[in-house]
Design a protein around this motif. Structure first.
Motif, PDB file in Angstrom:
ATOM      1  N   ARG A 225       0.818  -1.220   0.000  1.00 38.39           N
ATOM      2  CA  ARG A 225       0.000   0.000   0.000  1.00 38.39           C
ATOM      3  C   ARG A 225       0.846   1.261   0.000  1.00 38.39           C
ATOM      4  NH1 ARG A 225      -4.993  -1.586   4.176  1.00 38.39           N
ATOM      5  NH2 ARG A 225      -6.089  -2.969   2.698  1.00 38.39           N
ATOM      6  N   GLU A 229       1.349   4.152  -6.993  1.00 41.22           N
ATOM      7  CA  GLU A 229       0.392   3.431  -7.830  1.00 41.22           C
ATOM      8  C   GLU A 229       0.830   3.465  -9.285  1.00 41.22           C
ATOM      9  OE1 GLU A 229      -3.909   4.449  -9.301  1.00 41.22           O
ATOM     10  OE2 GLU A 229      -4.068   3.559  -7.302  1.00 41.22           O
ATOM     11  N   ARG A 230       1.057   2.301  -9.847  1.00 42.89           N
ATOM     12  CA  ARG A 230       1.409   2.185 -11.256  1.00 42.89           C
ATOM     13  C   ARG A 230       0.218   1.729 -12.088  1.00 42.89           C
ATOM     14  NH1 ARG A 230       5.765   1.212  -8.092  1.00 42.89           N
ATOM     15  NH2 ARG A 230       7.801   1.983  -8.825  1.00 42.89           N
ATOM     16  N   PRO A 232      -4.261   0.620 -11.325  1.00 43.30           N
ATOM     17  CA  PRO A 232      -5.297   0.467 -10.301  1.00 43.30           C
ATOM     18  C   PRO A 232      -5.259  -0.940  -9.710  1.00 43.30           C
ATOM     19  CG  PRO A 232      -6.175   1.511 -12.277  1.00 43.30           C
ATOM     20  CD  PRO A 232      -4.808   1.037 -12.625  1.00 43.30           C
ATOM     21  N   GLY A 234      -5.314  -3.304  -5.561  1.00 44.18           N
ATOM     22  CA  GLY A 234      -5.501  -3.317  -4.126  1.00 44.18           C
ATOM     23  C   GLY A 234      -4.942  -4.582  -3.524  1.00 44.18           C
ATOM     24  N   TRP A 247      -4.127  -6.240  -9.734  1.00 46.95           N
ATOM     25  CA  TRP A 247      -4.060  -4.991 -10.492  1.00 46.95           C
ATOM     26  C   TRP A 247      -4.764  -5.173 -11.830  1.00 46.95           C
ATOM     27  CZ3 TRP A 247      -0.055  -7.296  -7.932  1.00 46.95           C
ATOM     28  CH2 TRP A 247       0.520  -6.584  -6.878  1.00 46.95           C
ATOM     29  N   ALA A 257       3.537  -2.714 -12.017  1.00 46.39           N
ATOM     30  CA  ALA A 257       2.991  -2.846 -10.666  1.00 46.39           C
ATOM     31  C   ALA A 257       3.359  -4.193 -10.054  1.00 46.39           C
ATOM     32  CB  ALA A 257       1.471  -2.668 -10.701  1.00 46.39           C
TER      33      ALA A 257
END
Length: 282
Positions: A225, A229-230, A232, A234, A247, A257
């Motif tokens: 976290r 951010e590369r 979207p 979680g 991702w 990411a």
């Protein structure tokens, strides 16, 4: 001149049935190869690792890709306290199928205290590809698994998007006391509509998945976290001791990411240097 026979069966295309069984064991000089079986077109190579890296195995598909009707069986077994990194030498390509499915079966078995990085590079699905893939991992007490896989829906570099075909991608993770986690992605029919659905893939070119089992999951989640951010995505904890991250987005951004997450977690959780294996960067 030869003539076509009206009742002749359609021609059968030659299919590849690749496989490998890799068995590693810990010894006085570190992890070493105990046994290896391989069947073309699958090959396992062992590039010389950096001094601070674990034993590295590179999976190579000599056929250059997988077509409809091809199959690939992968089996990796680590004995107690063995440590290894397994990746592919390049992205895997799954070509458009004339009907049959491409099948990939992966089985991972980690003994007590074993540590495995399972980080193949992305799987690129050509438009019309039909992929059925399953991964099953068994973890003994004290084992640690960092696994990451990426699916790319079409040849992004050519602007191709997957509009038809089939994708079934299933994961199953088992621990000493039974099932820890399982999940499956199933796509078929009008893939263009399904991948474009705003409450589904929302037009994403790629899906990246990362799993950490056996480590300090809460600390690992905080590490992810905190990364820039590369794409979207979680990270969540489906159960104690298990981290799941995903991702969605452009293919290049998802690769970045996933790579950043691998880099961060191998340093924070696996005690490995904070750099990607050379297979990912050469």
């Amino acid at each position: 001149m030869p003539r076509d026979l009206p009742d002749a069966p359609p021609p059968r295309h030659q299919r590849a049935e690749g496989a490998f069984d890799l068995h590693l064991a810990a010894g006085p000089r570190g992890t070493a190869l105990r046994d290896l079986y391989q069947q073309a077109p699958a090959r396992v190579l062992f590039p010389v690792p950096e001094p601070d890296e674990a034993l590295t195995a590179a999976v190579l598909n000599c056929a250059g890709g997988l077509a409809g009707g091809d199959s690939l069986r992968q089996s990796v077994r680590l004995e107690a306290n063995a440590r290894a990194t397994l990746s592919t030498a390049a992205a895997e390509k799954v070509y458009r199928s004339l009907g049959p499915e491409t099948r990939v079966e992966s089985a991972l078995q980690l003994g007590p205290g074993a540590v495995l990085e399972w980080i193949p590079q992305e799987t690129i699905l050509f438009d019309g590809a039909r992929l059925r893939r399953r991964m099953v991992a068994h973890l003994a007490p004290g084992a640690l698994l960092l696994a990451a896989e990426t699916l790319v829906f079409g040849r992004a570099a050519r602007g191709e998007r997957m509009t038809s075909g089939m994708v079934f991608d299933a994961w199953r993770l088992e621990g000493p006391d039974g099932l820890l986690w399982m999940d499956a992605l199933a796509l078929e029919g009008d893939l263009a509509a399904r991948l474009a659905a705003p409450f589904g893939f929302a037009g994403a070119e790629a899906l990246g998945t990362l799993l950490l089992a056996g480590g300090a999951a809460e600390a690992a989640r905080d590490v992810l976290r905190a990364l820039p951010e590369r794409a979207p995505g979680g990270a969540t904890l489906p159960r104690p001791g298990l981290l799941l991250a995903r991702w969605l987005g452009p293919a290049g951004a998802v690769r970045e990411a996933v790579a950043a997450a691998i880099l961060a977690l191998r340093a924070a959780q696996l005690g490995l240097p904070p750099r990607l294996p050379r297979l990912w960067t050469t």
